[in-house]
Scaffold this active site. Sequence first.
Site, PDB file in Angstrom:
ATOM      1  N   GLY A 115       1.190   3.280   1.046  1.00  0.00           N
ATOM      2  CA  GLY A 115       0.875   4.713   0.981  1.00  0.00           C
ATOM      3  C   GLY A 115       2.031   5.524   1.690  1.00  0.00           C
ATOM      4  O   GLY A 115       2.609   5.040   2.632  1.00  0.00           O
ATOM      5  N   CYS A 116       1.972   6.618   1.478  1.00  0.00           N
ATOM      6  CA  CYS A 116       2.973   7.720   2.000  1.00  0.00           C
ATOM      7  C   CYS A 116       2.768   7.936   3.642  1.00  0.00           C
ATOM      8  O   CYS A 116       3.735   7.586   4.525  1.00  0.00           O
ATOM      9  CB  CYS A 116       2.893   9.142   1.424  1.00  0.00           C
ATOM     10  SG  CYS A 116       1.509   9.872   1.330  1.00  0.00           S
TER      11      CYS A 116
END
Length: 315
Positions: A115-116
């Site tokens: 995930g970012c």
Amino acid sequence: MTYRVFVDGQEGTTGLRIHEYLAARSDIEVLKIDADKRKDSAERARLLNAADVAFLCLPDAASREAAAMISNPNTCLIDASTAHRTVPGWTFGLPELVKGQRAAIRAAKRIANPGCHASAFILAVRPLVDAGLLPREAAVSATSITGYSGGGKSMIAEYEQQPLPAHLQAPRPYGLGLKHKHLPEMMAHTGLATPPVFMPIVSSFYKGLAVSVPLQLSQLKAGTTPEHLHAALAAHYDGERFIRVMPLRDAATLEGGFFDVQACNDTNRVDIFVFASDTQALVIARLDNLGKGASGAAVQSMNVHLGLEESLGLV
């Protein structure tokens, strides 16, 4: 050699960006699904199994369903959803994580794209844990500010309406239930024993992300200085193509007085900073949430898996 690639969920934000990365590649044949067959399970399964690499740019449940459609042992799945990031048998798609991670990605047929927020947090924290400076039992907190593209098409449409409503013009903290979907991977891939207190904030710019991790030096390994923190990060990422450890107390940033969240946009780069006083430190990791935070990371993992130049098609 030409590799066949299929993007399941090609109309989403991540899928569209992956297509942009691949469009300029002469070594990639992108398998396309007809618009009227996007929900046709048989056609999706055919294309998934025909691909050398298949990207899953889908909601979690749909990603699990797609993964179950694979019968071809040669198809490598790279899942951009949250579904498999801490699941046994799936390799975490962060080549810079630890020594040996590239070999694991090269050998894997199931790769979970980070995930970012998690990518920035893990890259900032893991080297400090591995170096023994940040105890695994430490009570860690983190704040992330991100552009609205991270929320996908619905949030993009919300922020791009004109005129922009007043409540969207100011930054908006969210995840206030303290159960953000990135927390499991943030623990699993840093080695922390307890989840960080994590507050993400979305603001009215399109893309760019920075995670800040505040540290009290007194709570770290005895005798730890800001110089030790910076040295551990620099050593961990020595020679990395996409990770820059910026100078301790980066003079250019301090001179301007403000941190530029968007300075890594349109790159696959991560910049890591250590700002500090005599008693406290602030570790900040900056990236493009659509680049190294999503689509760029997925393409990087594809390159590693296929044994290609890791930076091919990326900047």
